[in-house]
Design an enzyme around this catalytic site. Structure first.
Site, PDB file in Angstrom:
ATOM      1  N   ASN A  78       0.834  -1.206   0.000  1.00  0.00           N
ATOM      2  CA  ASN A  78       0.000   0.000   0.000  1.00  0.00           C
ATOM      3  C   ASN A  78       0.874   1.263   0.000  1.00  0.00           C
ATOM      4  O   ASN A  78       2.070   1.191  -0.304  1.00  0.00           O
ATOM      5  CB  ASN A  78      -1.016  -0.021   1.145  1.00  0.00           C
ATOM      6  CG  ASN A  78      -2.357   0.586   0.735  1.00  0.00           C
ATOM      7  OD1 ASN A  78      -2.394   1.660   0.134  1.00  0.00           O
ATOM      8  ND2 ASN A  78      -3.439  -0.086   1.048  1.00  0.00           N
ATOM      9  N   ARG A  79       0.287   2.386   0.351  1.00  0.00           N
ATOM     10  CA  ARG A  79       0.955   3.664   0.084  1.00  0.00           C
ATOM     11  C   ARG A  79       1.689   4.238   1.285  1.00  0.00           C
ATOM     12  O   ARG A  79       1.252   4.070   2.426  1.00  0.00           O
ATOM     13  CB  ARG A  79      -0.081   4.686  -0.393  1.00  0.00           C
ATOM     14  CG  ARG A  79      -0.602   4.326  -1.775  1.00  0.00           C
ATOM     15  CD  ARG A  79      -1.796   5.132  -2.184  1.00  0.00           C
ATOM     16  NE  ARG A  79      -2.194   4.767  -3.548  1.00  0.00           N
ATOM     17  CZ  ARG A  79      -2.908   3.663  -3.849  1.00  0.00           C
ATOM     18  NH1 ARG A  79      -3.313   2.835  -2.896  1.00  0.00           N
ATOM     19  NH2 ARG A  79      -3.199   3.378  -5.100  1.00  0.00           N
ATOM     20  N   HIS A 104       3.215  -0.073  -2.907  1.00  0.00           N
ATOM     21  CA  HIS A 104       3.548  -1.494  -3.041  1.00  0.00           C
ATOM     22  C   HIS A 104       5.048  -1.760  -3.215  1.00  0.00           C
ATOM     23  O   HIS A 104       5.469  -2.563  -4.055  1.00  0.00           O
ATOM     24  CB  HIS A 104       2.768  -2.115  -4.199  1.00  0.00           C
ATOM     25  CG  HIS A 104       1.279  -2.225  -3.944  1.00  0.00           C
ATOM     26  ND1 HIS A 104       0.733  -2.268  -2.685  1.00  0.00           N
ATOM     27  CD2 HIS A 104       0.221  -2.300  -4.810  1.00  0.00           C
ATOM     28  CE1 HIS A 104      -0.581  -2.383  -2.777  1.00  0.00           C
ATOM     29  NE2 HIS A 104      -0.918  -2.392  -4.041  1.00  0.00           N
ATOM     30  N   HIS A 178      -1.267  -9.970  -3.486  1.00  0.00           N
ATOM     31  CA  HIS A 178      -2.186  -9.161  -4.285  1.00  0.00           C
ATOM     32  C   HIS A 178      -2.975 -10.032  -5.267  1.00  0.00           C
ATOM     33  O   HIS A 178      -3.213  -9.626  -6.408  1.00  0.00           O
ATOM     34  CB  HIS A 178      -1.397  -8.077  -5.019  1.00  0.00           C
ATOM     35  CG  HIS A 178      -2.173  -6.849  -5.342  1.00  0.00           C
ATOM     36  ND1 HIS A 178      -3.207  -6.836  -6.247  1.00  0.00           N
ATOM     37  CD2 HIS A 178      -2.067  -5.589  -4.872  1.00  0.00           C
ATOM     38  CE1 HIS A 178      -3.689  -5.601  -6.341  1.00  0.00           C
ATOM     39  NE2 HIS A 178      -3.018  -4.818  -5.508  1.00  0.00           N
ATOM     40  N   TYR A 180      -5.917 -11.513  -7.286  1.00  0.00           N
ATOM     41  CA  TYR A 180      -7.264 -11.097  -7.682  1.00  0.00           C
ATOM     42  C   TYR A 180      -8.105 -12.370  -7.738  1.00  0.00           C
ATOM     43  O   TYR A 180      -7.619 -13.420  -8.180  1.00  0.00           O
ATOM     44  CB  TYR A 180      -7.261 -10.479  -9.083  1.00  0.00           C
ATOM     45  CG  TYR A 180      -6.606  -9.125  -9.209  1.00  0.00           C
ATOM     46  CD1 TYR A 180      -5.232  -8.971  -9.065  1.00  0.00           C
ATOM     47  CD2 TYR A 180      -7.365  -7.994  -9.507  1.00  0.00           C
ATOM     48  CE1 TYR A 180      -4.638  -7.720  -9.218  1.00  0.00           C
ATOM     49  CE2 TYR A 180      -6.775  -6.748  -9.663  1.00  0.00           C
ATOM     50  CZ  TYR A 180      -5.409  -6.618  -9.517  1.00  0.00           C
ATOM     51  OH  TYR A 180      -4.817  -5.393  -9.669  1.00  0.00           O
ATOM     52  N   ASP A 247     -11.471   0.654  -2.944  1.00  0.00           N
ATOM     53  CA  ASP A 247     -10.010   0.632  -2.816  1.00  0.00           C
ATOM     54  C   ASP A 247      -9.746   1.192  -1.420  1.00  0.00           C
ATOM     55  O   ASP A 247      -9.169   2.247  -1.257  1.00  0.00           O
ATOM     56  CB  ASP A 247      -9.383   1.491  -3.935  1.00  0.00           C
ATOM     57  CG  ASP A 247      -7.909   1.163  -4.177  1.00  0.00           C
ATOM     58  OD1 ASP A 247      -7.349   0.387  -3.384  1.00  0.00           O
ATOM     59  OD2 ASP A 247      -7.341   1.699  -5.145  1.00  0.00           O
ATOM     60  N   GLN A 286      -7.078  -4.290   2.626  1.00  0.00           N
ATOM     61  CA  GLN A 286      -7.489  -3.435   1.516  1.00  0.00           C
ATOM     62  C   GLN A 286      -8.469  -4.232   0.664  1.00  0.00           C
ATOM     63  O   GLN A 286      -8.129  -5.304   0.156  1.00  0.00           O
ATOM     64  CB  GLN A 286      -6.271  -3.021   0.676  1.00  0.00           C
ATOM     65  CG  GLN A 286      -6.570  -2.003  -0.412  1.00  0.00           C
ATOM     66  CD  GLN A 286      -6.498  -0.549   0.086  1.00  0.00           C
ATOM     67  OE1 GLN A 286      -6.194  -0.307   1.259  1.00  0.00           O
ATOM     68  NE2 GLN A 286      -6.771   0.405  -0.773  1.00  0.00           N
ATOM     69  N   GLU A 314      -6.505  -7.728   0.395  1.00  0.00           N
ATOM     70  CA  GLU A 314      -5.082  -7.639   0.731  1.00  0.00           C
ATOM     71  C   GLU A 314      -4.935  -7.415   2.236  1.00  0.00           C
ATOM     72  O   GLU A 314      -5.113  -6.305   2.719  1.00  0.00           O
ATOM     73  CB  GLU A 314      -4.443  -6.467  -0.031  1.00  0.00           C
ATOM     74  CG  GLU A 314      -4.627  -6.526  -1.532  1.00  0.00           C
ATOM     75  CD  GLU A 314      -4.484  -5.150  -2.190  1.00  0.00           C
ATOM     76  OE1 GLU A 314      -3.479  -4.467  -1.941  1.00  0.00           O
ATOM     77  OE2 GLU A 314      -5.383  -4.754  -2.942  1.00  0.00           O
TER      78      GLU A 314
END
Ligand code: GLA
Length: 349
Positions: A78-79, A104, A178, A180, A247, A286, A314
Protein backbone atom coordinates in the site's frame (compact mmCIF):
# COMPACT_ATOMS: atom_id res chain seq x y z
CA UNK A 1 1.17 -34.22 -2.64
CA UNK A 2 4.69 -33.51 -3.82
CA UNK A 3 5.00 -30.17 -5.59
CA UNK A 4 5.78 -30.21 -9.30
CA UNK A 5 8.33 -27.97 -10.84
CA UNK A 6 8.22 -26.76 -14.41
CA UNK A 7 11.09 -24.91 -16.01
CA UNK A 8 10.36 -21.90 -18.10
CA UNK A 9 12.45 -19.02 -19.21
CA UNK A 10 12.11 -15.51 -20.58
CA UNK A 11 14.59 -13.13 -22.11
CA UNK A 12 15.27 -11.43 -18.81
CA UNK A 13 14.94 -14.03 -16.09
CA UNK A 14 14.82 -17.78 -15.54
CA UNK A 15 11.51 -18.61 -13.93
CA UNK A 16 10.01 -21.69 -12.42
CA UNK A 17 6.40 -22.58 -11.81
CA UNK A 18 5.77 -24.71 -8.71
CA UNK A 19 2.51 -26.59 -8.36
CA UNK A 20 0.83 -27.59 -5.14
CA UNK A 21 -2.11 -30.01 -5.33
CA UNK A 22 -4.39 -31.43 -2.69
CA UNK A 23 -6.63 -34.49 -2.53
CA UNK A 24 -9.72 -32.50 -3.56
CA UNK A 25 -8.24 -31.35 -6.85
CA UNK A 26 -7.24 -27.86 -5.76
CA UNK A 27 -4.08 -26.74 -7.51
CA UNK A 28 -2.00 -23.64 -6.85
CA UNK A 29 0.64 -22.52 -9.37
CA UNK A 30 3.40 -20.40 -7.84
CA UNK A 31 6.04 -18.48 -9.74
CA UNK A 32 9.45 -17.73 -8.28
CA UNK A 33 9.11 -14.39 -10.10
CA UNK A 34 7.51 -12.20 -7.43
CA UNK A 35 6.67 -15.27 -5.29
CA UNK A 36 3.45 -14.97 -7.28
CA UNK A 37 0.21 -16.94 -7.20
CA UNK A 38 -0.08 -17.52 -10.95
CA UNK A 39 -3.04 -19.95 -10.96
CA UNK A 40 -5.52 -21.18 -8.43
CA UNK A 41 -7.75 -23.99 -9.59
CA UNK A 42 -10.70 -24.96 -7.40
CA UNK A 43 -13.92 -26.95 -7.93
CA UNK A 44 -17.34 -25.33 -8.29
CA UNK A 45 -20.45 -26.82 -6.64
CA UNK A 46 -20.68 -29.48 -9.43
CA UNK A 47 -17.01 -30.38 -9.01
CA UNK A 48 -15.90 -28.64 -12.22
CA UNK A 49 -12.38 -27.27 -11.85
CA UNK A 50 -11.49 -23.77 -12.97
CA UNK A 51 -8.92 -21.08 -12.37
CA UNK A 52 -10.27 -18.36 -10.06
CA UNK A 53 -7.30 -15.97 -10.17
CA UNK A 54 -7.22 -13.53 -13.10
CA UNK A 55 -3.67 -12.81 -14.22
CA UNK A 56 -1.19 -12.91 -17.07
CA UNK A 57 -0.20 -15.73 -19.41
CA UNK A 58 3.47 -14.90 -19.69
CA UNK A 59 6.29 -13.52 -17.71
CA UNK A 60 6.93 -10.46 -19.83
CA UNK A 61 3.47 -9.17 -19.03
CA UNK A 62 4.25 -9.49 -15.31
CA UNK A 63 7.53 -7.66 -15.87
CA UNK A 64 6.05 -4.82 -17.90
CA UNK A 65 2.90 -4.08 -15.90
CA UNK A 66 2.02 -3.10 -12.38
CA UNK A 67 -1.33 -4.67 -11.70
CA UNK A 68 0.37 -6.90 -9.10
CA UNK A 69 -1.60 -10.03 -10.17
CA UNK A 70 -1.02 -12.55 -7.37
CA UNK A 71 2.32 -11.00 -6.42
CA UNK A 72 4.00 -10.82 -3.04
CA UNK A 73 3.95 -7.16 -2.08
CA UNK A 74 6.74 -5.53 -0.07
CA UNK A 75 8.75 -4.12 1.51
CA UNK A 76 5.71 -2.01 2.33
CA UNK A 77 2.30 -2.90 0.89
CA UNK A 78 0.00 0.00 0.00
CA UNK A 79 0.96 3.66 0.08
CA UNK A 80 3.50 5.76 1.98
CA UNK A 81 2.78 9.46 1.66
CA UNK A 82 5.42 11.26 -0.43
CA UNK A 83 7.52 8.08 -0.03
CA UNK A 84 9.03 9.39 3.15
CA UNK A 85 9.11 8.41 6.81
CA UNK A 86 11.27 8.92 9.89
CA UNK A 87 12.61 6.31 12.31
CA UNK A 88 14.54 7.35 15.44
CA UNK A 89 14.86 10.91 14.05
CA UNK A 90 16.36 9.78 10.75
CA UNK A 91 14.42 10.59 7.58
CA UNK A 92 14.26 8.16 4.66
CA UNK A 93 13.19 8.88 1.09
CA UNK A 94 11.76 6.10 -1.04
CA UNK A 95 11.32 5.94 -4.80
CA UNK A 96 7.98 7.49 -5.83
CA UNK A 97 5.95 5.31 -8.20
CA UNK A 98 2.36 6.47 -7.57
CA UNK A 99 2.37 10.20 -8.27
CA UNK A 100 4.37 11.65 -5.41
CA UNK A 101 3.84 8.56 -3.26
CA UNK A 102 5.35 5.13 -2.82
CA UNK A 103 3.03 2.22 -3.66
CA UNK A 104 3.55 -1.49 -3.04
CA UNK A 105 7.30 -1.32 -2.40
CA UNK A 106 8.30 1.09 -5.17
CA UNK A 107 9.41 0.91 -8.79
CA UNK A 108 10.70 -2.64 -8.44
CA UNK A 109 8.89 -4.05 -5.45
CA UNK A 110 9.10 -7.63 -4.17
CA UNK A 111 6.64 -8.68 -6.91
CA UNK A 112 9.31 -7.88 -9.53
CA UNK A 113 12.24 -9.94 -8.21
CA UNK A 114 13.22 -13.57 -8.64
CA UNK A 115 13.01 -15.40 -5.30
CA UNK A 116 14.80 -18.53 -4.13
CA UNK A 117 12.42 -21.45 -3.75
CA UNK A 118 12.40 -24.59 -1.63
CA UNK A 119 9.72 -27.25 -1.76
CA UNK A 120 8.60 -29.47 1.08
CA UNK A 121 5.70 -31.78 1.80
CA UNK A 122 5.73 -32.26 5.51
CA UNK A 123 2.94 -32.18 8.07
CA UNK A 124 -0.41 -30.76 7.10
CA UNK A 125 0.17 -30.07 3.42
CA UNK A 126 2.69 -29.40 0.69
CA UNK A 127 4.63 -26.16 0.68
CA UNK A 128 6.90 -23.91 -1.27
CA UNK A 129 9.04 -21.48 0.67
CA UNK A 130 10.30 -18.44 -1.22
CA UNK A 131 13.09 -16.33 0.20
CA UNK A 132 15.17 -13.34 -0.80
CA UNK A 133 17.45 -10.76 0.69
CA UNK A 134 16.21 -7.24 0.05
CA UNK A 135 19.45 -5.26 0.27
CA UNK A 136 19.97 -2.12 2.34
CA UNK A 137 18.63 0.92 0.47
CA UNK A 138 16.61 -1.12 -2.04
CA UNK A 139 13.99 1.38 -3.25
CA UNK A 140 15.29 3.60 -0.42
CA UNK A 141 14.37 1.32 2.51
CA UNK A 142 16.96 1.04 5.28
CA UNK A 143 18.47 -2.28 6.32
CA UNK A 144 19.16 -5.65 4.75
CA UNK A 145 15.87 -7.48 5.02
CA UNK A 146 15.79 -11.26 4.97
CA UNK A 147 12.30 -12.23 3.78
CA UNK A 148 10.54 -15.58 3.57
CA UNK A 149 7.08 -16.34 2.21
CA UNK A 150 5.78 -19.87 2.62
CA UNK A 151 2.72 -21.11 0.75
CA UNK A 152 1.10 -24.29 2.08
CA UNK A 153 -1.89 -26.03 0.51
CA UNK A 154 -3.71 -28.33 2.92
CA UNK A 155 -6.23 -31.13 2.37
CA UNK A 156 -8.68 -28.90 4.27
CA UNK A 157 -8.68 -26.66 1.17
CA UNK A 158 -6.71 -23.89 2.79
CA UNK A 159 -3.93 -21.92 1.16
CA UNK A 160 -1.82 -20.67 4.07
CA UNK A 161 0.58 -17.80 3.42
CA UNK A 162 3.18 -17.27 6.13
CA UNK A 163 5.51 -14.27 5.98
CA UNK A 164 8.70 -13.82 8.01
CA UNK A 165 11.28 -11.04 7.91
CA UNK A 166 14.36 -9.96 9.85
CA UNK A 167 16.46 -6.83 9.47
CA UNK A 168 19.89 -5.53 10.50
CA UNK A 169 18.68 -1.88 10.81
CA UNK A 170 15.37 -0.38 11.91
CA UNK A 171 13.02 -0.39 8.89
CA UNK A 172 9.34 -0.64 8.02
CA UNK A 173 7.69 -3.87 6.85
CA UNK A 174 4.19 -4.63 5.60
CA UNK A 175 3.80 -7.75 3.47
CA UNK A 176 0.75 -8.98 1.60
CA UNK A 177 -0.36 -10.90 -1.45
CA UNK A 178 -2.19 -9.16 -4.28
CA UNK A 179 -4.18 -12.10 -5.72
CA UNK A 180 -7.26 -11.10 -7.68
CA UNK A 181 -10.25 -13.42 -7.41
CA UNK A 182 -13.13 -14.09 -9.74
CA UNK A 183 -14.96 -17.00 -8.16
CA UNK A 184 -17.00 -17.53 -11.35
CA UNK A 185 -13.83 -18.90 -12.95
CA UNK A 186 -11.91 -17.80 -16.00
CA UNK A 187 -14.99 -17.14 -18.12
CA UNK A 188 -16.37 -15.01 -15.30
CA UNK A 189 -17.26 -11.46 -16.26
CA UNK A 190 -17.17 -8.79 -13.59
CA UNK A 191 -17.27 -9.47 -9.87
CA UNK A 192 -20.11 -7.01 -9.15
CA UNK A 193 -22.59 -9.84 -8.45
CA UNK A 194 -20.28 -11.60 -6.03
CA UNK A 195 -21.56 -11.30 -2.48
CA UNK A 196 -19.15 -10.30 0.21
CA UNK A 197 -18.98 -9.85 3.94
CA UNK A 198 -16.19 -7.93 5.69
CA UNK A 199 -15.75 -8.20 9.43
CA UNK A 200 -15.02 -4.54 10.14
CA UNK A 201 -16.97 -1.68 11.72
CA UNK A 202 -14.45 0.96 10.66
CA UNK A 203 -12.28 1.84 7.68
CA UNK A 204 -9.46 4.35 7.22
CA UNK A 205 -10.79 7.20 5.03
CA UNK A 206 -8.31 8.51 2.49
CA UNK A 207 -7.84 11.57 0.28
CA UNK A 208 -8.19 11.60 -3.52
CA UNK A 209 -4.66 10.10 -3.81
CA UNK A 210 -5.64 7.27 -1.46
CA UNK A 211 -3.50 8.55 1.41
CA UNK A 212 -5.26 7.99 4.76
CA UNK A 213 -6.38 11.06 6.68
CA UNK A 214 -5.43 9.28 9.92
CA UNK A 215 -9.05 9.04 11.09
CA UNK A 216 -11.09 5.88 11.53
CA UNK A 217 -14.62 6.20 10.16
CA UNK A 218 -17.67 4.02 10.77
CA UNK A 219 -18.84 1.90 7.85
CA UNK A 220 -22.40 2.15 9.14
CA UNK A 221 -24.81 3.94 6.74
CA UNK A 222 -22.14 4.12 4.00
CA UNK A 223 -21.43 2.07 0.84
CA UNK A 224 -18.43 0.71 2.77
CA UNK A 225 -20.72 -1.34 5.04
CA UNK A 226 -20.26 -5.05 4.29
CA UNK A 227 -20.96 -6.27 7.83
CA UNK A 228 -23.78 -8.36 6.40
CA UNK A 229 -23.75 -10.10 3.01
CA UNK A 230 -24.08 -7.67 0.13
CA UNK A 231 -23.29 -7.73 -3.59
CA UNK A 232 -20.05 -5.88 -4.35
CA UNK A 233 -21.94 -3.82 -6.94
CA UNK A 234 -24.91 -2.98 -4.69
CA UNK A 235 -23.71 0.51 -3.74
CA UNK A 236 -20.55 0.90 -5.82
CA UNK A 237 -22.10 3.73 -7.87
CA UNK A 238 -22.37 5.84 -4.72
CA UNK A 239 -18.59 5.96 -4.34
CA UNK A 240 -17.14 9.26 -5.48
CA UNK A 241 -13.60 8.12 -6.33
CA UNK A 242 -12.08 7.79 -9.79
CA UNK A 243 -11.79 5.23 -11.23
CA UNK A 244 -14.86 4.40 -9.20
CA UNK A 245 -14.83 1.41 -6.92
CA UNK A 246 -13.63 -0.06 -3.66
CA UNK A 247 -10.01 0.63 -2.82
CA UNK A 248 -10.36 0.98 0.94
CA UNK A 249 -8.52 -0.27 3.99
CA UNK A 250 -10.81 -1.90 6.56
CA UNK A 251 -10.04 -1.99 10.28
CA UNK A 252 -10.64 -5.67 10.99
CA UNK A 253 -12.27 -7.10 14.10
CA UNK A 254 -9.35 -8.41 16.16
CA UNK A 255 -9.13 -10.88 18.99
CA UNK A 256 -7.14 -9.63 21.99
CA UNK A 257 -4.46 -12.20 21.09
CA UNK A 258 -2.60 -10.43 18.28
CA UNK A 259 -1.46 -13.63 16.64
CA UNK A 260 -5.00 -15.08 16.45
CA UNK A 261 -6.23 -15.80 12.94
CA UNK A 262 -9.53 -13.96 12.81
CA UNK A 263 -12.11 -14.24 10.04
CA UNK A 264 -11.63 -11.04 8.03
CA UNK A 265 -13.84 -11.52 4.99
CA UNK A 266 -15.97 -13.97 3.03
CA UNK A 267 -16.99 -13.93 -0.61
CA UNK A 268 -19.54 -16.03 -2.50
CA UNK A 269 -20.41 -16.38 -6.16
CA UNK A 270 -23.94 -17.78 -6.51
CA UNK A 271 -23.73 -19.39 -10.00
CA UNK A 272 -20.61 -21.48 -9.27
CA UNK A 273 -21.36 -21.85 -5.56
CA UNK A 274 -17.70 -21.03 -4.84
CA UNK A 275 -16.97 -19.51 -1.50
CA UNK A 276 -13.81 -17.91 -0.13
CA UNK A 277 -12.97 -17.17 3.49
CA UNK A 278 -10.01 -15.03 4.50
CA UNK A 279 -8.42 -15.38 7.94
CA UNK A 280 -5.56 -13.21 9.11
CA UNK A 281 -3.59 -11.95 12.09
CA UNK A 282 -3.22 -8.53 10.42
CA UNK A 283 -5.11 -5.43 11.63
CA UNK A 284 -6.21 -4.25 8.17
CA UNK A 285 -7.37 -5.39 4.76
CA UNK A 286 -7.49 -3.43 1.52
CA UNK A 287 -10.66 -4.33 -0.35
CA UNK A 288 -9.93 -3.48 -3.98
CA UNK A 289 -12.56 -4.07 -6.68
CA UNK A 290 -10.17 -4.03 -9.65
CA UNK A 291 -10.99 -0.41 -10.54
CA UNK A 292 -7.79 0.12 -12.54
CA UNK A 293 -8.18 -3.03 -14.65
CA UNK A 294 -9.16 -2.19 -18.22
CA UNK A 295 -9.84 -3.67 -21.63
CA UNK A 296 -6.32 -3.01 -22.88
CA UNK A 297 -4.94 -5.74 -20.58
CA UNK A 298 -4.90 -9.23 -22.08
CA UNK A 299 -5.30 -11.87 -19.44
CA UNK A 300 -4.17 -15.50 -19.40
CA UNK A 301 -7.31 -16.71 -21.17
CA UNK A 302 -6.65 -14.31 -24.06
CA UNK A 303 -9.56 -12.13 -22.98
CA UNK A 304 -9.31 -8.58 -21.61
CA UNK A 305 -8.96 -8.09 -17.86
CA UNK A 306 -11.75 -5.53 -17.77
CA UNK A 307 -12.53 -3.18 -14.92
CA UNK A 308 -14.03 -5.13 -11.98
CA UNK A 309 -12.79 -8.40 -13.55
CA UNK A 310 -11.39 -9.46 -10.16
CA UNK A 311 -11.28 -8.31 -6.56
CA UNK A 312 -8.46 -8.35 -4.01
CA UNK A 313 -8.55 -8.84 -0.26
CA UNK A 314 -5.08 -7.64 0.73
CA UNK A 315 -4.46 -8.37 4.40
CA UNK A 316 -2.01 -5.83 5.76
CA UNK A 317 -1.05 -3.18 8.27
CA UNK A 318 -2.79 0.15 7.60
CA UNK A 319 -1.62 2.26 4.64
CA UNK A 320 0.88 5.01 5.44
CA UNK A 321 1.27 3.67 8.99
CA UNK A 322 4.93 4.87 9.09
CA UNK A 323 3.51 8.43 9.11
CA UNK A 324 0.43 7.86 11.26
CA UNK A 325 1.24 7.64 14.96
CA UNK A 326 -2.24 6.35 15.85
CA UNK A 327 -2.03 3.41 13.41
CA UNK A 328 -0.39 0.10 14.43
CA UNK A 329 3.38 0.40 14.08
CA UNK A 330 5.09 -1.08 11.02
CA UNK A 331 8.61 -0.58 12.36
CA UNK A 332 10.80 -3.69 12.53
CA UNK A 333 14.00 -3.57 14.57
CA UNK A 334 17.09 -5.80 14.41
CA UNK A 335 16.18 -7.79 17.53
CA UNK A 336 12.67 -8.58 16.26
CA UNK A 337 11.14 -10.97 13.74
CA UNK A 338 8.22 -9.93 11.57
CA UNK A 339 5.70 -12.76 11.28
CA UNK A 340 2.29 -12.72 9.72
CA UNK A 341 -0.17 -15.26 8.42
CA UNK A 342 -3.16 -15.21 6.10
CA UNK A 343 -5.34 -18.13 5.08
CA UNK A 344 -7.54 -18.30 1.99
CA UNK A 345 -10.03 -21.14 2.51
CA UNK A 346 -12.06 -22.48 -0.39
CA UNK A 347 -15.43 -24.25 -0.30
CA UNK A 348 -18.71 -24.49 -2.22
CA UNK A 349 -22.40 -24.49 -1.37
C1 GLA B 1 -3.76 -1.69 -4.84
C2 GLA B 1 -4.03 -0.26 -4.68
C3 GLA B 1 -4.81 0.20 -5.85
C4 GLA B 1 -4.12 -0.16 -7.12
C5 GLA B 1 -3.85 -1.64 -7.16
C6 GLA B 1 -3.06 -2.08 -8.35
O1 GLA B 1 -4.58 -2.56 -4.29
O2 GLA B 1 -4.68 0.06 -3.48
O3 GLA B 1 -5.02 1.58 -5.77
O4 GLA B 1 -2.91 0.55 -7.21
O5 GLA B 1 -3.16 -2.03 -6.05
O6 GLA B 1 -3.57 -1.64 -9.54
Amino acid sequence: MTPDRTQNSSASAPTELYKLRNKNGIEVGLLNYGATIANLITPDKEGRLDDICPGFADLQQYENNSFYFGGTIGRFANRIKHGTFTIDGKKYQLAANDGAHSLHGGVQGFDKHIWNAKESSAGHGSSVRFSRLSPDNEEGYPGNLDVKVTYTLTDDDELIIFYEAATDQPTVVNLTNHAYFNLAGKEGLDILHHEIRIHADYYTPADSELIPTGQLAKVQDTPMDFRSWKEIGARIQELGNSPRGYDHNYVLHKSPDKSALDLAAEAYEPASGRRLEVYTDQPGMQFYSGNFLNDSITGKNGRPCSQYGGFCLETQNFPDSPNQPTFPSAVLRPNEIYKSKTIYKFSTN
